[in-house]
Design an enzyme around this catalytic site. Sequence first.
Site, PDB file in Angstrom:
ATOM      1  CG  HIS B 206      -1.325   1.304   4.069  1.00  0.00           C
ATOM      2  ND1 HIS B 206      -0.374   1.236   3.081  1.00  0.00           N
ATOM      3  CD2 HIS B 206      -2.329   0.484   3.680  1.00  0.00           C
ATOM      4  CE1 HIS B 206      -0.795   0.395   2.148  1.00  0.00           C
ATOM      5  NE2 HIS B 206      -1.972  -0.074   2.488  1.00  0.00           N
ATOM      6  CB  CYS B 207      -6.088   4.797   3.230  1.00  0.00           C
ATOM      7  SG  CYS B 207      -7.878   4.781   3.148  1.00  0.00           S
ATOM      8  N   PRO B 208      -6.456   1.250   3.371  1.00  0.00           N
ATOM      9  CG  PRO B 208      -7.506  -0.302   4.752  1.00  0.00           C
ATOM     10  CD  PRO B 208      -6.759   0.976   4.768  1.00  0.00           C
TER      11      PRO B 208
END
Lengths: 157, 371
Positions: B206-208
Site C-alpha cells: 500500500h503506497c501512501p
Amino acid sequence: PADTFHNLQELHHSASLATKVFIQRDYSDSTICKFQTKFPAELDSRIERSLFEETVKTLNCYYGEAEKIGGQSYLEGCLACATAYIIFLCMETRYEKILKKISMYIQEQNEKIYAPRGLLLTDPIERGMRVVSFANTWDVFLSVGTTLKELCTIYKL
Amino acid sequence: MQYKGFLFCARSKEIKYSCSCQWCIYNQIKQSACTFAAMSAVMITRKVTRKWEKLPGKNTFCCDGRVMMARQKGVFYLTLFLIIGTCSLFFAFECPYLAVHLSPAIPVFAVLLFVFVMAMLLRTSFSDPGVLPRALPEEANFIEMEIEAANGNVLAGQRPPPRIKNVQINNQIVKLKYCYTCKIFRPPRASHCSICDNCVDRFDHHCPWVGNCVGKRNYRYFYLFTLSLSLLTIYIFAFDIVHVVLRSVDSGFHVVSLTPHCTVLEVLVCFFTLWSVVGLTGFHTYLISLNQTTNEDIKGSWSGKNRVQNPYSHKNIIENCCEVLCGPTYPSVLDRRGVMLEDSTSPNPSDASTHKSSNPVSQTTVRQHFL
C-alpha cells in the site's frame, strides 16, 4: 392464481438444486484464469458430464487466450505505453474484447443447453472471476419477479 | 407487458403464467432484461444508488465511481505538490535560459517527461488495483460447507483447524489462506490490505505517496511512474547544475551570489528525491526480474529456506519482465458504476421472500438476476 403458484413451486422444487453450485478456480497452472473441470456431484441428475466439461474447457480456452503473453499483447502494451496509456480511454483492450465473446458464449450455452434443463450459468466476471455458478432457472425467475415488483413499488412505475 | 408464455401485469404487479416449461421460464428471464433497461432509464433520472456507494472496504470514490483511492490522501497531495511545484519552477526560471543558450529541445523533452510522469501517477492512484469483491452470502455458505466437510467433526472445546487450502503450482505446494473479512480463500499472491480493508490480487504494497494499493492492475503504472520520476528528477537536477555553470561562466565565477533561490530549491528537492525514488526504482526492477512482489519479499516467502522456490518465476529475466510489464491489461472485477436496487422498506411476507438472500442487508442488483 395463488393456488397455481403454490403447486408449480412445489413441482419445480422436486427437480431442483438445493443451493447454487459453484465451480472453483484451478490454480495448478499458476495464476492464470482457469476453472476446475471436475464434475460436481450435485449436477449429476441435471446435466451430462460431457456437456459440462465442454463448457468449462471452452471457457478456460477463452481466458487462456485473453491472458496469453505473446506478440499481440506486447504490441498493445508498447503502443499504449508510448501514448502514456491515454489510448485506453478510447480503445477497447484485447481482454475486454474476449470478455464480450465469453458473455456471448455463455448466453448461447444457456439458451441451447442449460435453460432447457432448468439451469442457468453465471458469467465469472460477476463473481470476481472466482467461480462459475449454476442456479435453477426457477429460482432466478422468482427473484426476477420479486425485483420487478419492488422496482415498481419504489419508483412508482 | 406481455411475453411469450407469461404476463407481467403492470397494474397488479404480479406474474401470471400460462406455461411453465423451462423454455418459457428462460424467455421470461431474458425479456425482463428489456424491462429492466427501460426501468433503468427512468431510475437513473431519479438519482439511483450506484454500486460503489455500497461497496464494503475503506476506499474513497470520486466522479461517480470512476476514480478509486484509499481514504488517507494527504501524502498523495504532497507528492502532487512536490512534482508540480518543482516542475513549474523549472519551466518558469530555468527553461527560458536553457532554450536560448543551449537548445529548445530541452524544455520540450522536459514537458513530455512531465506529462508522462503525471499520467502514470494519476493512473496508479485512480485505478482499481485488483480488488477482489467479497463473497456473496450463497458463495460464502458454500465455502463454509466445504470447509466443514473437509475438517470433519471438531470436538466441543477444541479449536477448529486453520482454514487453509493446499494447491500445487509448478510442482510446488502453495497454501491458500482463508480471509475472514472477505469470506473467500485468497487466490495465490493475493493479500488483504488492512488500510483499505480489501483483498487485492497480486498485492504488492500500500503506497501512501500514491494514495492507493499497488496490485495486479496498477503495478506496471506504478513502476513506470517511479522510473519516469527518476528520469525527470535526474534531468532537472542535471540541467540545474548546467544552468548554474553556464551562468557563472557567462558572467564571471561568482557562483554563490548568482544562483537564484528557486534553483537552490529545485536542487534540494531533486537531491532528496533522487536517493529515495531511484532506490525504489532499482528495488522494483530487481523484484520484476525475479517476478516477486514486495509483500512476498518482505515475508521471505521464496527466500530459499526448505528448498522453497518462487513457482511464478519463469527462471528467465526477460520473460519475467515481459510478463509484468507487457502482460495483458486485466479488467476490473469490481462493478463500481452498476445500478443498485435498494431494499424496499416494507417487509414482504409472501412466498417469494423465501427466495431472497438471507443477508440481513438484503440488496439485489439489476444485473445479478440473470445469472
